[in-house]
Design a protein around this motif. Structure first.
Motif, PDB file in Angstrom:
ATOM      1  N   LEU A 129      -5.369 -19.250   2.213  1.00 36.28           N
ATOM      2  CA  LEU A 129      -5.056 -19.713   0.877  1.00 36.28           C
ATOM      3  C   LEU A 129      -5.132 -21.226   0.822  1.00 36.28           C
ATOM      4  O   LEU A 129      -4.645 -21.907   1.725  1.00 36.28           O
ATOM      5  N   ARG A 130      -5.728 -21.746  -0.231  1.00 33.17           N
ATOM      6  CA  ARG A 130      -5.721 -23.189  -0.503  1.00 33.17           C
ATOM      7  C   ARG A 130      -4.576 -23.404  -1.485  1.00 33.17           C
ATOM      8  O   ARG A 130      -4.586 -22.849  -2.590  1.00 33.17           O
ATOM      9  N   VAL A 131      -3.578 -24.171  -1.055  1.00 32.62           N
ATOM     10  CA  VAL A 131      -2.338 -24.294  -1.813  1.00 32.62           C
ATOM     11  C   VAL A 131      -2.101 -25.754  -2.193  1.00 32.62           C
ATOM     12  O   VAL A 131      -2.222 -26.654  -1.356  1.00 32.62           O
ATOM     13  N   CYS A 156       5.593 -31.716   2.603  1.00 27.26           N
ATOM     14  CA  CYS A 156       6.580 -31.979   3.658  1.00 27.26           C
ATOM     15  C   CYS A 156       6.952 -30.676   4.372  1.00 27.26           C
ATOM     16  O   CYS A 156       6.501 -29.598   4.004  1.00 27.26           O
ATOM     17  N   ASN A 157       7.812 -30.817   5.386  1.00 26.92           N
ATOM     18  CA  ASN A 157       8.234 -29.636   6.136  1.00 26.92           C
ATOM     19  C   ASN A 157       9.058 -28.669   5.297  1.00 26.92           C
ATOM     20  O   ASN A 157       9.053 -27.462   5.547  1.00 26.92           O
ATOM     21  N   ASP A 179      -1.162 -25.382   7.471  1.00 30.44           N
ATOM     22  CA  ASP A 179      -1.765 -26.677   7.803  1.00 30.44           C
ATOM     23  C   ASP A 179      -1.443 -27.595   6.631  1.00 30.44           C
ATOM     24  O   ASP A 179      -2.155 -27.615   5.628  1.00 30.44           O
ATOM     25  N   LEU A 180      -0.352 -28.326   6.772  1.00 30.50           N
ATOM     26  CA  LEU A 180       0.150 -29.161   5.686  1.00 30.50           C
ATOM     27  C   LEU A 180      -0.861 -30.214   5.260  1.00 30.50           C
ATOM     28  O   LEU A 180      -1.083 -30.433   4.070  1.00 30.50           O
ATOM     29  N   VAL A 235      -2.972 -22.351   4.027  1.00 32.60           N
ATOM     30  CA  VAL A 235      -1.997 -21.400   4.554  1.00 32.60           C
ATOM     31  C   VAL A 235      -2.772 -20.170   5.014  1.00 32.60           C
ATOM     32  O   VAL A 235      -3.507 -19.568   4.229  1.00 32.60           O
ATOM     33  N   ARG A 236      -2.612 -19.820   6.279  1.00 29.56           N
ATOM     34  CA  ARG A 236      -3.242 -18.609   6.813  1.00 29.56           C
ATOM     35  C   ARG A 236      -2.155 -17.566   7.012  1.00 29.56           C
ATOM     36  O   ARG A 236      -1.110 -17.858   7.595  1.00 29.56           O
TER      37      ARG A 236
END
Length: 68
Positions: free
Chosen positions: A4-6, A11-12, A34-35, A40-41
């Protein structure tokens, strides 16, 4: 596995919220965020639409999604 491209993650805390949103619908899901890249995988038994909806409802718009 879904990728997903979010938008909106910075931040954490964002990583934690996205992860919790996915685990809220599938406790067995594997989530990798991967911030820096906004990726998001997710490995889950739930549908891609369900995962996208959960992340979006947590306040992080999903702008693209694909199977990997």
């Amino acid at each position: 596995m879904y990728e997903l491209r979010v938008e909106g993650m910075s931040c954490n805390h964002c990583v934690s919220m996205v992860t919790k949103s996915v685990l809220g619908i599938d406790r067995a899901a594997k989530v990798d965020v991967d911030l820096k890249r906004g990726i998001v995988r997710v490995e889950s038994k739930e549908s891609m639409d369900a995962i996208k909806d959960a992340v979006s409802e947590a306040g992080y718009p999903v702008i693209a999604a694909s199977l990997v």
